[in-house]
Design an enzyme around this catalytic site. Sequence first.
Site, PDB file in Angstrom:
ATOM      1  N   ASP A 141       1.019  -1.355  -0.150  1.00  0.00           N
ATOM      2  CA  ASP A 141      -0.022  -0.070   0.032  1.00  0.00           C
ATOM      3  C   ASP A 141       0.982   1.258   0.006  1.00  0.00           C
ATOM      4  O   ASP A 141       1.781   1.408   0.838  1.00  0.00           O
ATOM      5  CB  ASP A 141      -1.219   0.012   1.352  1.00  0.00           C
ATOM      6  CG  ASP A 141      -1.624   1.282   1.341  1.00  0.00           C
ATOM      7  OD1 ASP A 141      -2.909   1.173   0.617  1.00  0.00           O
ATOM      8  OD2 ASP A 141      -1.410   2.252   1.981  1.00  0.00           O
TER       9      ASP A 141
ATOM     10  N   TYR B  33       2.779   9.998   0.024  1.00  0.00           N
ATOM     11  CA  TYR B  33       3.682   9.323   0.822  1.00  0.00           C
ATOM     12  C   TYR B  33       5.217   9.429   0.497  1.00  0.00           C
ATOM     13  O   TYR B  33       6.094   9.245   1.274  1.00  0.00           O
ATOM     14  CB  TYR B  33       3.601   7.509   1.109  1.00  0.00           C
ATOM     15  CG  TYR B  33       2.220   7.225   1.702  1.00  0.00           C
ATOM     16  CD1 TYR B  33       1.576   7.971   2.312  1.00  0.00           C
ATOM     17  CD2 TYR B  33       2.007   5.655   1.687  1.00  0.00           C
ATOM     18  CE1 TYR B  33       0.259   7.724   2.930  1.00  0.00           C
ATOM     19  CE2 TYR B  33       0.790   5.330   2.150  1.00  0.00           C
ATOM     20  CZ  TYR B  33       0.039   6.213   2.877  1.00  0.00           C
ATOM     21  OH  TYR B  33      -1.171   5.768   3.400  1.00  0.00           O
TER      22      TYR B  33
ATOM     23  N   LYS C 105      -3.050   5.896  -3.770  1.00  0.00           N
ATOM     24  CA  LYS C 105      -3.884   6.815  -3.636  1.00  0.00           C
ATOM     25  C   LYS C 105      -3.671   8.211  -4.194  1.00  0.00           C
ATOM     26  O   LYS C 105      -2.287   8.513  -4.218  1.00  0.00           O
ATOM     27  CB  LYS C 105      -4.450   6.971  -2.306  1.00  0.00           C
ATOM     28  CG  LYS C 105      -4.196   5.581  -1.374  1.00  0.00           C
ATOM     29  CD  LYS C 105      -4.252   5.753   0.262  1.00  0.00           C
ATOM     30  CE  LYS C 105      -3.866   4.775   1.173  1.00  0.00           C
ATOM     31  NZ  LYS C 105      -2.479   4.407   0.854  1.00  0.00           N
TER      32      LYS C 105
ATOM     33  N   HIS D 209      -7.646   9.563  -1.380  1.00  0.00           N
ATOM     34  CA  HIS D 209      -7.185   9.418  -0.060  1.00  0.00           C
ATOM     35  C   HIS D 209      -7.882  10.092   0.843  1.00  0.00           C
ATOM     36  O   HIS D 209      -7.946   9.545   2.087  1.00  0.00           O
ATOM     37  CB  HIS D 209      -5.691  10.099  -0.261  1.00  0.00           C
ATOM     38  CG  HIS D 209      -4.984   9.760   0.817  1.00  0.00           C
ATOM     39  ND1 HIS D 209      -3.659   9.504   0.323  1.00  0.00           N
ATOM     40  CD2 HIS D 209      -4.950   9.201   1.913  1.00  0.00           C
ATOM     41  CE1 HIS D 209      -2.738   9.259   1.585  1.00  0.00           C
ATOM     42  NE2 HIS D 209      -3.599   8.913   2.527  1.00  0.00           N
TER      43      HIS D 209
END
Length: 279
Positions: free
Chosen positions: A42, A47, A72, A105
């Site tokens: 994931d 990120y 996402k 997200h």
Amino acid sequence: MENFTLSNGVEIPAVGYGTYLTGEKDDGTVAAALAAGYRHFDTASFYGTEQALGDALKASGVPREELFLTSKLWKDEMGYKNALAAFERSLQKLGTDYLDLYLIHWPRPDDLTAEWQQLDRDTWRALEDLYRAGRVRAIGVSNFLPHHLRSLMKTSEVMPMVNQIEFHPGYPQTYTVEFCKAHGILPEAWSPLGRTRVLQDERLAGIAAKYGKSVAQLCVRFALQCGVAPLPKSSSPARMQANLDVFDFVISDEDMDRILTLPQFGWSGLHPDYPRETV
């Protein structure tokens, strides 16, 4: 590894590996996760780990079809055209021509005065088009509460298949989880181990000891028995393996009741409708 089956029949490994805060350069973490048995990874544009994850997976030699990749789109990538562009950027960084799962997200942008309902719907329409085109095998959302989902479902032609939320002992979001299940949406757990306070909780330690497991293993098993797919994160190969060693015991109904009725603790403080400083 066991699997969950999404509403469209796609199978998703029951325990995934979360890459938040793993860094923009891989230090062998992904290889260690693969060696431990993870095939479900994931990530997210926010990120900053997509490139490192993609490079490490390519270097591993593990066939793409054996992997389940999720990414996402972030709050500033919402909207129909923005979402399509964000998807292409994620594919490029991950070095793949499709995703297994793509998520919105958050249901609202940072500007909480913005008209989020239409923004969600426009973004979702892009995900529906990607899904119909075969660019992604499943689509869903993250951090959506029931009222966000109800709004989206008023105009959606394809139902969300996943909702990734904060979930752990002390913050099980029971109502949201049950709402998702009632509508055929698989809940996924980010931060399934909670924070230090959760892992050091004496009540959870006492329950875990009955099964000869750690509190972290208890947390992962707790999610699975709640019908939630956990995404634990660890940089330690030993802990990575331990977080998968959860299929050889079952938490009793009594202990599940005790965990589910613990007072709230270990919450991140993140809520989609309210600024963090006000909660």
